[in-house]
Enzyme design. Structure first.
Site, PDB file in Angstrom:
ATOM      1  N   VAL A  24       0.742  -1.153   0.183  1.00 46.90           N
ATOM      2  CA  VAL A  24      -0.052   0.049   0.078  1.00 46.90           C
ATOM      3  C   VAL A  24       0.696   1.262   0.046  1.00 46.90           C
ATOM      4  O   VAL A  24       0.873   2.193  -0.804  1.00 46.90           O
ATOM      5  CB  VAL A  24      -0.927   0.011   1.238  1.00 46.90           C
ATOM      6  CG1 VAL A  24      -1.751   1.441   1.379  1.00 46.90           C
ATOM      7  CG2 VAL A  24      -2.134  -1.056   1.134  1.00 46.90           C
ATOM      8  N   ILE A 126       3.705 -20.895   7.019  1.00 49.82           N
ATOM      9  CA  ILE A 126       4.841 -21.281   8.042  1.00 49.82           C
ATOM     10  C   ILE A 126       5.316 -22.838   7.739  1.00 49.82           C
ATOM     11  O   ILE A 126       6.310 -22.681   8.495  1.00 49.82           O
ATOM     12  CB  ILE A 126       3.863 -21.108   9.346  1.00 49.82           C
ATOM     13  CG1 ILE A 126       2.702 -22.257   9.596  1.00 49.82           C
ATOM     14  CG2 ILE A 126       3.035 -19.839   9.645  1.00 49.82           C
ATOM     15  CD1 ILE A 126       2.140 -22.437  10.874  1.00 49.82           C
ATOM     16  N   ASP A 127       4.813 -23.595   6.826  1.00 50.38           N
ATOM     17  CA  ASP A 127       5.389 -24.720   6.945  1.00 50.38           C
ATOM     18  C   ASP A 127       6.705 -24.649   6.111  1.00 50.38           C
ATOM     19  O   ASP A 127       7.603 -25.774   6.097  1.00 50.38           O
ATOM     20  CB  ASP A 127       4.560 -25.564   5.969  1.00 50.38           C
ATOM     21  CG  ASP A 127       3.127 -26.158   6.845  1.00 50.38           C
ATOM     22  OD1 ASP A 127       3.238 -25.910   8.121  1.00 50.38           O
ATOM     23  OD2 ASP A 127       2.441 -26.783   6.185  1.00 50.38           O
ATOM     24  N   ARG A 171       1.970 -30.619   7.615  1.00 49.78           N
ATOM     25  CA  ARG A 171       0.980 -31.883   7.087  1.00 49.78           C
ATOM     26  C   ARG A 171       1.946 -32.469   6.339  1.00 49.78           C
ATOM     27  O   ARG A 171       2.056 -33.778   6.477  1.00 49.78           O
ATOM     28  CB  ARG A 171      -0.125 -31.247   6.595  1.00 49.78           C
ATOM     29  CG  ARG A 171      -0.953 -32.447   6.075  1.00 49.78           C
ATOM     30  CD  ARG A 171      -2.374 -31.750   5.625  1.00 49.78           C
ATOM     31  NE  ARG A 171      -2.202 -30.881   4.344  1.00 49.78           N
ATOM     32  CZ  ARG A 171      -2.553 -29.399   4.646  1.00 49.78           C
ATOM     33  NH1 ARG A 171      -3.004 -29.245   5.584  1.00 49.78           N
ATOM     34  NH2 ARG A 171      -2.348 -28.686   3.351  1.00 49.78           N
ATOM     35  N   GLU A 187      14.929 -33.522  22.415  1.00 47.82           N
ATOM     36  CA  GLU A 187      15.720 -34.898  22.215  1.00 47.82           C
ATOM     37  C   GLU A 187      15.466 -35.713  20.868  1.00 47.82           C
ATOM     38  O   GLU A 187      16.361 -36.492  20.447  1.00 47.82           O
ATOM     39  CB  GLU A 187      15.541 -35.744  23.267  1.00 47.82           C
ATOM     40  CG  GLU A 187      16.261 -35.431  24.669  1.00 47.82           C
ATOM     41  CD  GLU A 187      15.836 -34.132  25.064  1.00 47.82           C
ATOM     42  OE1 GLU A 187      16.713 -33.434  25.713  1.00 47.82           O
ATOM     43  OE2 GLU A 187      14.567 -33.845  25.249  1.00 47.82           O
ATOM     44  N   GLN A 251       0.782 -21.269  16.494  1.00 49.50           N
ATOM     45  CA  GLN A 251       1.964 -21.053  15.904  1.00 49.50           C
ATOM     46  C   GLN A 251       1.931 -19.995  14.597  1.00 49.50           C
ATOM     47  O   GLN A 251       2.839 -19.303  14.130  1.00 49.50           O
ATOM     48  CB  GLN A 251       2.258 -22.290  15.025  1.00 49.50           C
ATOM     49  CG  GLN A 251       2.804 -23.493  16.178  1.00 49.50           C
ATOM     50  CD  GLN A 251       2.650 -25.028  15.312  1.00 49.50           C
ATOM     51  OE1 GLN A 251       3.503 -25.284  14.947  1.00 49.50           O
ATOM     52  NE2 GLN A 251       1.538 -25.420  15.342  1.00 49.50           N
ATOM     53  N   ARG A 252       0.656 -19.913  14.440  1.00 51.91           N
ATOM     54  CA  ARG A 252       0.317 -18.916  13.086  1.00 51.91           C
ATOM     55  C   ARG A 252       0.301 -17.446  13.509  1.00 51.91           C
ATOM     56  O   ARG A 252       0.568 -16.588  12.811  1.00 51.91           O
ATOM     57  CB  ARG A 252      -1.138 -19.043  12.582  1.00 51.91           C
ATOM     58  CG  ARG A 252      -1.185 -20.380  11.791  1.00 51.91           C
ATOM     59  CD  ARG A 252      -2.367 -20.494  11.010  1.00 51.91           C
ATOM     60  NE  ARG A 252      -2.575 -21.728  10.234  1.00 51.91           N
ATOM     61  CZ  ARG A 252      -1.951 -21.781   9.009  1.00 51.91           C
ATOM     62  NH1 ARG A 252      -1.056 -20.973   8.375  1.00 51.91           N
ATOM     63  NH2 ARG A 252      -2.155 -22.869   8.424  1.00 51.91           N
TER      64      ARG A 252
END
Length: 320
Positions: A24, A126-127, A171, A187, A251-252
């Site tokens: 913008v 995000i993946d 996913r 771990e 997480q988003r």
């Protein structure tokens, strides 16, 4: 070019607002009219356009999500819907479009490009599974969110001699799980790219216990298994008291990291300038610290972005 539009589509992520703001403010600085499309491609279909000004994007840099809102729009796969969108853009006098989103959103951009709409895509997922860019918008903030949550739960794990199974998004891509495992000192990391036998995992956990290491963090990408089922398997096989933490949509959201704010600014300015230079059907990406532009058809031909082998090697060395 006199009038351009911007939309966000698919899953939201932190940094989208920063990218909208960059588009913008760049458009207004170049004396262009700029409109926002509400609710992604669904808004294109329904004609949900409204003018954007500097005031429209004031104070949104630090906000997660997207002020334009987002929505899935499977109808965009239909040719008659695509043509309706093209006609709607023409009626609005829109000469160019910036699309911010993931794989499905970019495919919608490619469909419009093939119908004569000038469009540039900004990768936001995000993946971090979009090819031809080192990093997509929102990834860094998601990793910081995961790190914050795991750092907190690790205190409880060590205080009560427990194993925690932490489920991240991903996913088909284990990037978030494996990178956060490295960053958080987990771990184990279970990812779809490198399946592991759960009985083997249990043997490794028992060995840790016998060595005196009585708490563990197991990171798991949702595509590699469900935290609840993995925790139940651990308890059934070796009797360890196990807890789960499914991070989900946490997480988003949240205020975007400095990295995502800067990346969004660079992507937004770069995308609009590319449109003005007469280009279309491309995605702006990050490569070795610089911006580059890749035809969308090449992005799709490359398939899902794999996790860098150097990251997997680092995980093999440090995550155990």
């Amino acid at each position: 070019m006199r009038k351009v539009a911007v939309l966000t589509s698919g899953g939201d992520c932190s940094g989208m607002n920063a990218a909208i703001r960059a588009v913008v403010r760049t458009a207004l600085a170049l004396d262009l009219d700029i409109v926002g499309v509400q609710k992604g491609y669904a808004g294109l279909v329904s004609g949900l356009f409204h003018p954007l000004t500097t005031r429209s994007v004031s104070g949104i840099l630090q906000r997660g999500g997207t002020i334009l809102q987002s929505a899935r729009c499977p109808q965009m796969l239909e040719e008659y819907i695509q043509q309706r969108v093209v006609e709607s853009l023409r009626q609005q006098g829109i000469d160019g479009l910036v699309v911010i989103g993931g794989d499905g959103s970019l495919r919608g951009a490619q469909a419009l490009h093939q119908r004569g709409v000038r469009v540039i895509g900004i990768p936001a997922s995000i993946d971090n599974d979009i090819s031809c860019t080192d990093m997509a918008l929102g990834v860094d903030t998601a990793l910081n969110n995961i790190r914050h949550a795991v750092d907190a739960v690790k205190d409880t794990a060590s205080s009560h001699d427990r194993t925690f199974v932490v489920e991240t998004m991903g996913r088909n891509c284990g990037y978030l799980a494996v990178v956060s495992a490295i960053a958080c000192g987990a771990e184990f990391a279970l990812i779809p790219e490198r399946p592991i036998n759960l009985d083997e995992l249990c043997q490794l956990l028992r060995r840790r216990y016998e060595e005196g290491r009585d708490n563990s963090i197991v990171m798991v990408a949702e595509g590699a298994g469900k935290a609840e089922q993995i925790a139940a398997h651990i308890k059934d096989r070796i009797g360890f008291e196990t807890r789960i933490m499914v991070l989900g949509h946490y997480q988003r959201g949240g205020s975007p990291s400095t990295f995502d704010r800067l990346l969004a600014a660079r992507f937004g300015v770069g995308a609009l300038e590319r449109l003005l230079d007469g280009h279309s059907g491309e995605m702006v990406g990050l490569s070795c610290g610089g911006l580059h532009f890749v035809p969308l058809e090449e992005v799709f031909a490359a398939g899902r972005r794999p996790i860098d082998e150097s990251v997997l090697k680092l995980a093999r060395t440090l995550v155990n």
